[in-house]
Design an enzyme around this catalytic site. Structure first.
Site, PDB file in Angstrom:
ATOM      1  N   TRP A 116       0.879  -1.179   0.000  1.00 20.04           N
ATOM      2  CA  TRP A 116       0.000   0.000   0.000  1.00 20.04           C
ATOM      3  C   TRP A 116       0.910   1.221   0.000  1.00 20.04           C
ATOM      4  O   TRP A 116       1.789   1.329   0.852  1.00 20.04           O
ATOM      5  CB  TRP A 116      -0.845  -0.053   1.274  1.00 20.04           C
ATOM      6  CG  TRP A 116      -1.824   1.048   1.469  1.00 20.04           C
ATOM      7  CD1 TRP A 116      -2.721   1.520   0.558  1.00 20.04           C
ATOM      8  CD2 TRP A 116      -2.030   1.804   2.677  1.00 20.04           C
ATOM      9  NE1 TRP A 116      -3.475   2.517   1.124  1.00 20.04           N
ATOM     10  CE2 TRP A 116      -3.076   2.711   2.414  1.00 20.04           C
ATOM     11  CE3 TRP A 116      -1.445   1.794   3.943  1.00 20.04           C
ATOM     12  CZ2 TRP A 116      -3.541   3.600   3.377  1.00 20.04           C
ATOM     13  CZ3 TRP A 116      -1.902   2.668   4.903  1.00 20.04           C
ATOM     14  CH2 TRP A 116      -2.951   3.557   4.628  1.00 20.04           C
ATOM     15  N   ASP A 197       0.031  -5.142   9.758  1.00 20.99           N
ATOM     16  CA  ASP A 197      -1.026  -4.226   9.345  1.00 20.99           C
ATOM     17  C   ASP A 197      -2.224  -5.084   8.948  1.00 20.99           C
ATOM     18  O   ASP A 197      -2.136  -5.918   8.048  1.00 20.99           O
ATOM     19  CB  ASP A 197      -0.558  -3.359   8.173  1.00 20.99           C
ATOM     20  CG  ASP A 197      -1.610  -2.327   7.781  1.00 20.99           C
ATOM     21  OD1 ASP A 197      -2.661  -2.252   8.458  1.00 20.99           O
ATOM     22  OD2 ASP A 197      -1.385  -1.597   6.793  1.00 20.99           O
ATOM     23  N   LYS A 233     -12.815  -1.087   6.585  1.00 24.79           N
ATOM     24  CA  LYS A 233     -13.349  -1.987   5.561  1.00 24.79           C
ATOM     25  C   LYS A 233     -14.350  -2.979   6.151  1.00 24.79           C
ATOM     26  O   LYS A 233     -15.441  -3.141   5.614  1.00 24.79           O
ATOM     27  CB  LYS A 233     -12.223  -2.775   4.899  1.00 24.79           C
ATOM     28  CG  LYS A 233     -10.918  -2.027   4.761  1.00 24.79           C
ATOM     29  CD  LYS A 233     -10.910  -1.080   3.597  1.00 24.79           C
ATOM     30  CE  LYS A 233      -9.669  -0.212   3.664  1.00 24.79           C
ATOM     31  NZ  LYS A 233      -9.434   0.553   2.463  1.00 24.79           N
TER      32      LYS A 233
HETATM   33  C1  LIG Z   1      -2.841  -2.130   3.618  1.00 28.70           C
HETATM   34  C2  LIG Z   1      -3.601  -1.028   4.212  1.00 28.70           C
HETATM   35  N1  LIG Z   1      -3.292  -0.622   5.443  1.00 28.70           N
HETATM   36  C3  LIG Z   1      -3.962   0.371   6.043  1.00 28.70           C
HETATM   37  C4  LIG Z   1      -4.994   1.011   5.415  1.00 28.70           C
HETATM   38  C5  LIG Z   1      -5.620   2.114   6.189  1.00 28.70           C
HETATM   39  O1  LIG Z   1      -6.946   2.284   6.114  1.00 28.70           O
HETATM   40  P1  LIG Z   1      -7.703   3.168   7.189  1.00 28.70           P
HETATM   41  O2  LIG Z   1      -6.738   4.215   7.669  1.00 28.70           O
HETATM   42  O3  LIG Z   1      -8.834   3.743   6.446  1.00 28.70           O
HETATM   43  O4  LIG Z   1      -8.103   2.238   8.271  1.00 28.70           O
HETATM   44  C6  LIG Z   1      -5.359   0.638   4.129  1.00 28.70           C
HETATM   45  C7  LIG Z   1      -6.439   1.326   3.408  1.00 28.70           C
HETATM   46  O5  LIG Z   1      -6.575   1.293   2.212  1.00 28.70           O
HETATM   47  C8  LIG Z   1      -4.647  -0.411   3.516  1.00 28.70           C
HETATM   48  O6  LIG Z   1      -4.940  -0.829   2.285  1.00 28.70           O
END
Ligand SMILES: Cc1ncc(COP(=O)(O)O)c(C=O)c1O
Ligand SMILES: *[C@@H]1O[C@H](CO)[C@@H](O)[C@H](O)[C@H]1NC(C)=O
Length: 386
Positions: A116, A197, A233
């Site tokens: 990401w 993560d 999500k």
């Molecule tokens: C791999 C990964 N980590 C973390 C996140 C963080 O998402 P959020 O800050 O919306 O919880 C995302 C969101 O796309 C992600 O794809």
């Protein structure tokens, strides 16, 4: 974009979330006795909007830890986990990066290729130097396991590694349980620290317990780990920014110290965590009925994506595509790393008005019963001559 849409292409508010909001607002159609029990069990229903305690919602954090570490986790019982509410997954990652910078100055973070893209920004802005490790294998559209293991072996002892707990973004490629066991053993030998993560908990298999397997394997092997958890999500709470950062420590004393330091990182940045999302999560997970509704809804979302993968692959095969599309169904989670080239992606955009990132990452959540045939046909057209 990494947001789930239903088979009509519409964004979704989960039914468990709607019911939790009704209860928080105090307007749900429940009996008097039930209302009293709920009131006694939680001040949330009074609609109080005052500050959360430092560290965030205790109830939300408690329920969140159970999802990752297990309902009867000995680590939870022994109070060995330092955990705070975080600004969703991004905030949890950033807080860990800042913690790493402050208490392990000079350390680096190993990040998979690819990952990401925000991971790079997060550790860059926290001023932690980055290294990469092999992950994706373009030919097989699977895992470069030997490359990954070599990099783990060759990293200096005690290195920090960022691992995607499940449903790797952007590739949809996860190690098997057996491979996780080998990774964990090697981490042990090298005294590396694993930071997981976990942004798509439940989205890989449809079952959060199954999706936590990577973490459970590391726990069995006695690691100290860190975890970023997000409800963006799996509860569809994207904009509520609700998540959790946890660090498994050596003992309760260390956990108290680490938690206090995490709170001190948050204090000058945003002081307190947002309340409403945490109320929704703790209302859902704290009520057996709502929790089982949530589990059902997570499975529906994951199953829809798994179903679309099958249909997309079958449609391409039926069209007579000479290429292998096995990876479409082998990969898991919200994304499909299709292997389409940037030029092919450009053609999809200009000729078919189909949009994906130029690395060929398809958001499977955007694929529906209605458009999957059109998508397969377009992909077939742009990949025919290659
Ligand atoms: C791999 C990964 N980590 C973390 C996140 C963080 O998402 P959020 O800050 O919306 O919880 C995302 C969101 O796309 C992600 O794809
Ligand atoms: C897999 O990783 C190794 C490093 O150990 C690297 O030499 C090789 O090129 C990688 N393979 C692919 C296809 O990326």
């Amino acid at each position: 974009m990494g947001a789930y849409h239903d088979d009509n292409g519409k964004p979704v508010v989960l039914e468990c979330v709607r019911e939790a909001e009704r209860r928080i607002a105090g307007s749900s159609f429940i009996s008097c006795e039930e209302r009293i029990i709920l009131l006694l069990s939680s001040f949330l229903l009074l609609g109080i909007k005052e500050y959360l305690p430092m560290g965030g919602s205790v109830k939300m954090v408690e329920e969140t830890l159970k999802l990752a570490y297990g309902d009867d986790s000995e680590f939870i019982k022994d109070k060995r986990i330092a955990a705070v509410q975080a600004l969703s997954g991004t905030g949890a990652c950033r807080m860990f990066a800042d913690f790493q910078k402050r208490f392990c100055p000079g350390s680096q973070i190993y990040i998979p290729v690819p990952t990401w893209s925000n991971h790079h920004n997060i550790w860059r802005d926290a001023d932690v130097p980055q290294k990469t490790y092999h992950y994706y294998h373009p030919e097989s559209k699977g895992l470069n396991f030997s490359g990954l293991m070599d990099d783990v072996k060759n990293a200096p002892e005690g290195s920090f590694f960022l691992l995607h707990a499940c449903a790797h973004n952007p590739t949809g490629v996860d190690p098997t349980d057996e491979q996780w066991r080998e990774i964990s053993q090697l981490f042990k030998a090298k005294k590396h620290f694993a930071f997981f993560d976990m942004a798509y908990h439940g989205f890989a298999s449809g079952d959060p317990a199954r999706d936590a397997k990577s973490i459970r394997i590391f726990l069995e092997d006695g690691h100290h780990i860190g975890i970023s958890q997000s409800y963006a999500k799996n509860m569809g709470l994207y904009g509520q920014r609700v998540g959790c950062l946890s660090v498994l420590c050596a003992d309760e004393k260390q956990a108290v110290t680490v938690k206090s330091q995490l709170q001190q990182l948050a204090r000058p940045m945003y002081s307190n965590q947002p309340l409403h999302g945490a109320q929704i999560v703790s209302t859902i997970l704290g009520d057996p009925e709502l929790k089982s509704l949530w589990l059902k809804e997570v499975k529906i979302m994951a199953d829809r994506i798994i179903g679309m993968r099958t249909t997309l692959r079958e449609s391409l095969e039926k069209l007579g595509s000479p290429l292998s599309w096995e990876h479409v169904t082998k990969q898991i989670g919200m994304f499909c790393y299709s292997g389409l080239t940037p030029e092919q992606v450009d053609r999809l955009t200009s000729e078919y008005h189909i949009y994906m990132t130029r690395n060929g990452r398809i958001s499977m959540a955007g694929v529906t019963t209605e458009n999957v045939g059109y998508l397969a046909n377009a992909i077939h057209e742009v990949t025919k001559s290659s």
